[in-house]
Motif scaffolding. Structure first.
Motif, PDB file in Angstrom:
ATOM      1  N   LYS A  50       0.627  18.521 -17.310  1.00  0.00           N
ATOM      2  CA  LYS A  50      -0.289  18.720 -18.139  1.00  0.00           C
ATOM      3  C   LYS A  50      -0.419  20.201 -18.615  1.00  0.00           C
ATOM      4  CE  LYS A  50      -5.199  17.532 -19.082  1.00  0.00           C
ATOM      5  NZ  LYS A  50      -5.597  18.718 -19.819  1.00  0.00           N
ATOM      6  N   SER A  51      -0.057  21.033 -17.537  1.00  0.00           N
ATOM      7  CA  SER A  51      -0.068  22.360 -17.419  1.00  0.00           C
ATOM      8  C   SER A  51       0.799  22.804 -18.687  1.00  0.00           C
ATOM      9  CB  SER A  51       0.164  23.105 -16.202  1.00  0.00           C
ATOM     10  OG  SER A  51      -0.986  22.979 -15.405  1.00  0.00           O
ATOM     11  N   CYS A  52       2.157  22.209 -18.504  1.00  0.00           N
ATOM     12  CA  CYS A  52       2.953  22.637 -19.703  1.00  0.00           C
ATOM     13  C   CYS A  52       2.516  22.289 -20.958  1.00  0.00           C
ATOM     14  CB  CYS A  52       4.366  21.972 -19.445  1.00  0.00           C
ATOM     15  SG  CYS A  52       5.445  22.582 -17.826  1.00  0.00           S
ATOM     16  N   TYR A  53       2.013  21.065 -20.908  1.00  0.00           N
ATOM     17  CA  TYR A  53       1.575  20.719 -22.272  1.00  0.00           C
ATOM     18  C   TYR A  53       0.412  21.451 -22.879  1.00  0.00           C
ATOM     19  CZ  TYR A  53      -0.183  17.346 -25.684  1.00  0.00           C
ATOM     20  OH  TYR A  53      -0.782  16.760 -27.110  1.00  0.00           O
ATOM     21  N   SER A  54      -0.604  21.911 -22.064  1.00  0.00           N
ATOM     22  CA  SER A  54      -1.670  22.548 -22.703  1.00  0.00           C
ATOM     23  C   SER A  54      -1.259  23.949 -22.977  1.00  0.00           C
ATOM     24  CB  SER A  54      -2.818  22.751 -21.459  1.00  0.00           C
ATOM     25  OG  SER A  54      -2.387  23.259 -20.391  1.00  0.00           O
ATOM     26  N   MET A  80       0.772  -0.976   0.057  1.00  0.00           N
ATOM     27  CA  MET A  80      -0.209   0.045   0.085  1.00  0.00           C
ATOM     28  C   MET A  80       0.791   1.311   0.283  1.00  0.00           C
ATOM     29  SD  MET A  80      -3.164   1.038   1.020  1.00  0.00           S
ATOM     30  CE  MET A  80      -4.132   1.716   2.436  1.00  0.00           C
ATOM     31  N   LYS A  81       1.893   1.200   0.941  1.00  0.00           N
ATOM     32  CA  LYS A  81       2.937   2.441   0.865  1.00  0.00           C
ATOM     33  C   LYS A  81       3.287   2.759  -0.565  1.00  0.00           C
ATOM     34  CE  LYS A  81       6.847   0.407   3.384  1.00  0.00           C
ATOM     35  NZ  LYS A  81       7.252   0.864   4.616  1.00  0.00           N
ATOM     36  N   PHE A  82       3.767   1.740  -1.302  1.00  0.00           N
ATOM     37  CA  PHE A  82       4.573   2.084  -2.439  1.00  0.00           C
ATOM     38  C   PHE A  82       3.596   2.442  -3.436  1.00  0.00           C
ATOM     39  CE2 PHE A  82       5.802   0.459  -6.909  1.00  0.00           C
ATOM     40  CZ  PHE A  82       6.998   0.868  -6.759  1.00  0.00           C
ATOM     41  N   ILE A  83       2.255   1.999  -3.548  1.00  0.00           N
ATOM     42  CA  ILE A  83       1.260   2.687  -4.252  1.00  0.00           C
ATOM     43  C   ILE A  83       1.161   3.997  -3.898  1.00  0.00           C
ATOM     44  CG2 ILE A  83      -1.320   2.414  -4.708  1.00  0.00           C
ATOM     45  CD1 ILE A  83      -0.797  -0.527  -4.616  1.00  0.00           C
ATOM     46  N   ALA A  84       0.834   4.286  -2.562  1.00  0.00           N
ATOM     47  CA  ALA A  84       0.578   5.821  -2.286  1.00  0.00           C
ATOM     48  C   ALA A  84       1.564   6.728  -2.971  1.00  0.00           C
ATOM     49  CB  ALA A  84       0.621   5.750  -0.431  1.00  0.00           C
ATOM     50  N   ALA A  85       2.968   6.479  -2.558  1.00  0.00           N
ATOM     51  CA  ALA A  85       3.981   7.260  -3.183  1.00  0.00           C
ATOM     52  C   ALA A  85       3.910   7.362  -4.560  1.00  0.00           C
ATOM     53  CB  ALA A  85       5.153   6.760  -2.646  1.00  0.00           C
ATOM     54  N   ILE A  86       3.812   6.328  -5.236  1.00  0.00           N
ATOM     55  CA  ILE A  86       3.854   6.272  -6.753  1.00  0.00           C
ATOM     56  C   ILE A  86       2.551   7.194  -7.102  1.00  0.00           C
ATOM     57  CG2 ILE A  86       3.539   5.100  -8.825  1.00  0.00           C
ATOM     58  CD1 ILE A  86       6.268   4.751  -7.866  1.00  0.00           C
ATOM     59  N   TRP A  87       1.497   7.035  -6.652  1.00  0.00           N
ATOM     60  CA  TRP A  87       0.360   7.907  -6.998  1.00  0.00           C
ATOM     61  C   TRP A  87       0.702   9.175  -6.647  1.00  0.00           C
ATOM     62  CZ3 TRP A  87      -3.174   9.581  -9.720  1.00  0.00           C
ATOM     63  CH2 TRP A  87      -4.516   9.912  -9.180  1.00  0.00           C
ATOM     64  N   GLY A  88       0.963   9.503  -5.471  1.00  0.00           N
ATOM     65  CA  GLY A  88       1.175  10.973  -5.118  1.00  0.00           C
ATOM     66  C   GLY A  88       2.213  11.728  -6.112  1.00  0.00           C
ATOM     67  N   ALA A  89       3.528  11.199  -6.305  1.00  0.00           N
ATOM     68  CA  ALA A  89       4.281  11.622  -7.265  1.00  0.00           C
ATOM     69  C   ALA A  89       3.879  11.848  -8.578  1.00  0.00           C
ATOM     70  CB  ALA A  89       5.810  10.722  -7.086  1.00  0.00           C
ATOM     71  N   PHE A  90       3.200  10.734  -9.065  1.00  0.00           N
ATOM     72  CA  PHE A  90       2.581  10.651 -10.408  1.00  0.00           C
ATOM     73  C   PHE A  90       1.601  11.953 -10.615  1.00  0.00           C
ATOM     74  CE2 PHE A  90      -0.255   9.471 -13.574  1.00  0.00           C
ATOM     75  CZ  PHE A  90       0.437   9.353 -14.647  1.00  0.00           C
ATOM     76  N   GLY A  91       0.845  11.691  -9.724  1.00  0.00           N
ATOM     77  CA  GLY A  91      -0.354  12.698  -9.783  1.00  0.00           C
ATOM     78  C   GLY A  91       0.202  14.230  -9.773  1.00  0.00           C
ATOM     79  N   VAL A  92       1.057  14.534  -8.904  1.00  0.00           N
ATOM     80  CA  VAL A  92       1.763  15.999  -9.027  1.00  0.00           C
ATOM     81  C   VAL A  92       2.410  16.206 -10.231  1.00  0.00           C
ATOM     82  CG1 VAL A  92       3.456  17.253  -7.682  1.00  0.00           C
ATOM     83  CG2 VAL A  92       1.749  16.060  -6.285  1.00  0.00           C
ATOM     84  N   SER A 150       8.529  23.934 -15.870  1.00  0.00           N
ATOM     85  CA  SER A 150       9.296  22.581 -16.295  1.00  0.00           C
ATOM     86  C   SER A 150      10.654  22.538 -15.136  1.00  0.00           C
ATOM     87  CB  SER A 150      10.205  22.944 -17.702  1.00  0.00           C
ATOM     88  OG  SER A 150       9.087  22.669 -18.591  1.00  0.00           O
ATOM     89  N   TYR A 151      11.210  23.632 -14.748  1.00  0.00           N
ATOM     90  CA  TYR A 151      12.125  23.958 -13.952  1.00  0.00           C
ATOM     91  C   TYR A 151      11.664  23.485 -12.629  1.00  0.00           C
ATOM     92  CZ  TYR A 151      15.626  26.231 -10.624  1.00  0.00           C
ATOM     93  OH  TYR A 151      16.817  26.460  -9.843  1.00  0.00           O
ATOM     94  N   GLY A 152      10.349  23.589 -12.182  1.00  0.00           N
ATOM     95  CA  GLY A 152       9.833  22.756 -11.040  1.00  0.00           C
ATOM     96  C   GLY A 152       9.637  21.293 -11.207  1.00  0.00           C
ATOM     97  N   LEU A 153       9.440  20.901 -12.145  1.00  0.00           N
ATOM     98  CA  LEU A 153       9.246  19.508 -12.393  1.00  0.00           C
ATOM     99  C   LEU A 153      10.717  18.889 -12.037  1.00  0.00           C
ATOM    100  CD1 LEU A 153       7.045  18.783 -15.416  1.00  0.00           C
ATOM    101  CD2 LEU A 153       6.563  18.048 -13.054  1.00  0.00           C
ATOM    102  N   ILE A 154      11.578  19.451 -12.681  1.00  0.00           N
ATOM    103  CA  ILE A 154      13.155  19.060 -12.380  1.00  0.00           C
ATOM    104  C   ILE A 154      13.304  18.824 -11.092  1.00  0.00           C
ATOM    105  CG2 ILE A 154      15.469  19.393 -13.012  1.00  0.00           C
ATOM    106  CD1 ILE A 154      14.393  20.371 -15.884  1.00  0.00           C
ATOM    107  N   SER A 155      12.885  19.979 -10.395  1.00  0.00           N
ATOM    108  CA  SER A 155      13.427  20.247  -8.920  1.00  0.00           C
ATOM    109  C   SER A 155      12.690  19.374  -8.062  1.00  0.00           C
ATOM    110  CB  SER A 155      13.380  21.822  -8.331  1.00  0.00           C
ATOM    111  OG  SER A 155      11.878  22.095  -8.327  1.00  0.00           O
TER     112      SER A 155
END
Length: 166
Positions: A19-23, A1-13, A139-144
């Motif tokens: 998506k904002s960059c892409y749009s 459960m904790k692995f899924i939580a971290a992946i979902w949190g990081a991926f979602g952010v 983009s800078y934010g995503l890298i950081s």
């Protein structure tokens, strides 16, 4: 459960910011293809530097990215069902966060919505020039954010607070 939580949190952010960059890309591309004047190029460069510094460095690298990465790590270490389900919102500080973080998350979201609404009336190439700066800052934010995710998961005692209520 904790692995899924971290992946979902990081991926979602990452998805929301990405998506904002892409749009915004089409507006930015149209501005570049429109043949900017020398004056507009100067504005583009200056505004891009402004956004890289204030949005990318001051906003993301100094505040949002370390705290959000620490919240991903906190979620990994302390998964709760509601926090896991709403992991991206949890990681961004919308709930189960110190009051200051919650207020900042909501205020920034409202500010972004207002800017999006106002941007609809900005003509090209100015809209694209503004969007290029935003894309660079995000983009800078995503890298950081990626950097801080690596840091919190590979450093035994990282000193970054997830700013959760005590």
């Amino acid at each position: 459960m904790k692995f899924i939580a971290a992946i979902w949190g990081a991926f979602g952010v990452t998805f929301l910011v990405g998506k904002s960059c892409y749009s915004l890309f089409d507006y930015a591309n149209k501005a570049l293809q429109s043949g900017l004047s020398n004056y507009q190029w100067i504005i583009l460069v200056l505004y891009s530097l402004f956004m890289l510094y204030f949005e990318g460095y001051k906003g993301f690298q100094k505040k949002f990215s370390p705290r959000t990465a620490a919240r991903v790590h906190y979620l990994y270490m302390n998964p709760r069902p509601l926090h896991v389900i709403l992991a991206p919102l949890f990681c961004m500080g919308y709930f189960h966060a110190k009051r200051k973080v919650r207020i900042a998350a909501i205020a920034i979201s409202l500010l972004i919505l207002c800017v999006i609404f106002l941007m609809g009336s900005v003509p090209q190439p100015w809209r694209g020039i503004i969007d290029i700066g935003v894309i660079l800052g995000l983009s800078y934010g995503l890298i950081s954010f990626g950097y801080f995710l690596i840091k919190v998961f590979t450093t035994k005692n990282h000193d970054i607070s997830p700013e959760v209520p005590e």
